[in-house]
Design an enzyme around this catalytic site. Sequence first.
Site, mmCIF file in Angstrom:
data_model
loop_
_atom_site.group_PDB
_atom_site.id
_atom_site.type_symbol
_atom_site.label_atom_id
_atom_site.label_comp_id
_atom_site.label_asym_id
_atom_site.label_seq_id
_atom_site.Cartn_x
_atom_site.Cartn_y
_atom_site.Cartn_z
ATOM 1 N N ASP A 194 -4.707 4.030 -5.442
ATOM 2 C CA ASP A 194 -4.073 3.272 -4.454
ATOM 3 C C ASP A 194 -4.982 2.154 -4.100
ATOM 4 O O ASP A 194 -5.985 2.460 -3.269
ATOM 5 C CB ASP A 194 -3.700 4.073 -3.560
ATOM 6 C CG ASP A 194 -2.782 3.419 -2.336
ATOM 7 O OD1 ASP A 194 -2.707 2.169 -2.613
ATOM 8 O OD2 ASP A 194 -2.431 4.106 -1.294
ATOM 9 N N LYS A 214 -0.195 -5.758 0.255
ATOM 10 C CA LYS A 214 -1.084 -6.370 1.051
ATOM 11 C C LYS A 214 -1.352 -7.856 0.633
ATOM 12 O O LYS A 214 -0.325 -8.799 0.338
ATOM 13 C CB LYS A 214 -2.161 -5.890 1.618
ATOM 14 C CG LYS A 214 -1.622 -4.669 2.640
ATOM 15 C CD LYS A 214 -2.526 -3.694 3.350
ATOM 16 C CE LYS A 214 -2.110 -2.824 4.204
ATOM 17 N NZ LYS A 214 -2.179 -1.325 3.926
ATOM 18 N N TYR A 272 -4.618 7.184 3.411
ATOM 19 C CA TYR A 272 -3.138 6.731 3.858
ATOM 20 C C TYR A 272 -2.650 6.137 2.721
ATOM 21 O O TYR A 272 -3.405 5.175 1.867
ATOM 22 C CB TYR A 272 -3.324 5.780 4.899
ATOM 23 C CG TYR A 272 -2.001 5.075 5.234
ATOM 24 C CD1 TYR A 272 -0.852 6.269 5.908
ATOM 25 C CD2 TYR A 272 -1.415 3.940 5.131
ATOM 26 C CE1 TYR A 272 0.388 5.736 6.320
ATOM 27 C CE2 TYR A 272 -0.187 3.661 5.563
ATOM 28 C CZ TYR A 272 0.821 4.558 6.141
ATOM 29 O OH TYR A 272 1.969 4.083 6.394
#
Length: 432
Positions: A236, A266, A141
């Site tokens: 990522d 995050k 993702y």
Amino acid sequence: MTTNQQAFDTARAIIPGGVNSPVRAFGSVGGTPAAMIKASGPYLTDVEGKTYVDLVGSWGPMLLGHNHPAVVEAVHTAVDAGLSFGTSTPGEAKLAELIAQIMPVERVRFVSTGTEATMTAIRLARGATGRNLIIKFAGLYHGHSDGLLAAAGSGLATHALPDSAGVPEAITSQTLVLPYNDEEAVKQAFETYPDQIAGIITESAPANMGVVPPKPGFNKFLRDITTQHGAVFIMDEVLTGFRASAKGGWGLEHAEWTPDLFTFGKVIGGGLPVASVAGKASVMDLLAPVGPVYQAGTLSGNPIAMAAGYATLTNATDAAYATIEQRSTQLQTMVGDALNAAGVNHSIQNAGSLFSITFGTANTPVIDYATAQAQEAFRYGPFFHAMLDAGVYLAPSVFEAWFVSAAHDDDAMQRIAEALPAAAQAAAKATN
Ligand SMILES: *Cc1c(COP(=O)(O)O)cnc(C)c1O
């Protein structure tokens, strides 16, 4: 008193599905979601006043636990000074420099979400190479931008959606989706599309189809093949960064090499909306206003968010990471023991302190999206609800990682230990 049911009914009458991000819904586990109103340390409290040990951590950011005093104080100070200036502020360079001290990056550009960070990284890869095609791996993702939603892991996997509607084929046709951990498939793609591949994007250690560690050498192989073909390598680390280890998933490799670009999110916002694209100056300086690749954001580098991120990263000490590491290991042992005692076939996979469980996979390790989806996912709903009833908040999907914080203390671990046997029994009894 408002009940969780009332809160959910009110929300879903006005907000699609009652949630502002589909992963929060209880679609795959059933039941009524709890509506939270307070968080502290390792705990969440819902509208009914029930407290839970939180193992979601706002999906990653709460590395230090909720409402860490130093982070809260930094935010209060920033709020008093003004909410947003729409100019550059010293706090931006301060957080950028801190990130560059920890990770091998020469430039940092802040955005508000991981989705924007990966979107910008992809645009940079195309801008740098003049090519269009991007390789991504199935089950990984990278946020919800059009070109990256192909076979995109947890949210879609949980809701059994193959891909998103509303994404033109003209866009997804520019994304080559390959099986994870498959070097041959990557080699083949570069042979089939010579001089057309702008870059590869990968999670440093995939954690959105459950945690699936890269085979030893896989990330280095991606680094080498992109270099060889003049393509951009994007790692990522929005989820794994400053989380899987102090230096993220990349840090687990003890690598001599670096990707061209990292994306972070995050943890670097400590609970406020911060993400970034960062990396080599030669690529990053293509960004406007220095270069021709455009990217912007009204609230990018917001001063309150910068303060929260800076306070989080400066308090993410070696001792904090050691605690997280130790609690994670302890928790994996506890979960494994409980499932074994109940005779539940399972496996636990980890990347640093990040881990997840899969059911029915003891003899078939999960190495890619196909093996992740082949598991006995139906055992998770009953397991999840038994934990929830006993006051432990897990992600409402088997395809998510478990997030431990530095605030998970003996009391919190004890509550989890007490909840596990019944949950393991529930998993054992589950039927498809
Ligand atoms: C969460 C996540 C994103 C997207 O970040 P948002 O802030 O939710 O847009 C991108 N990549 C990875 C690996 C993620 O886990």
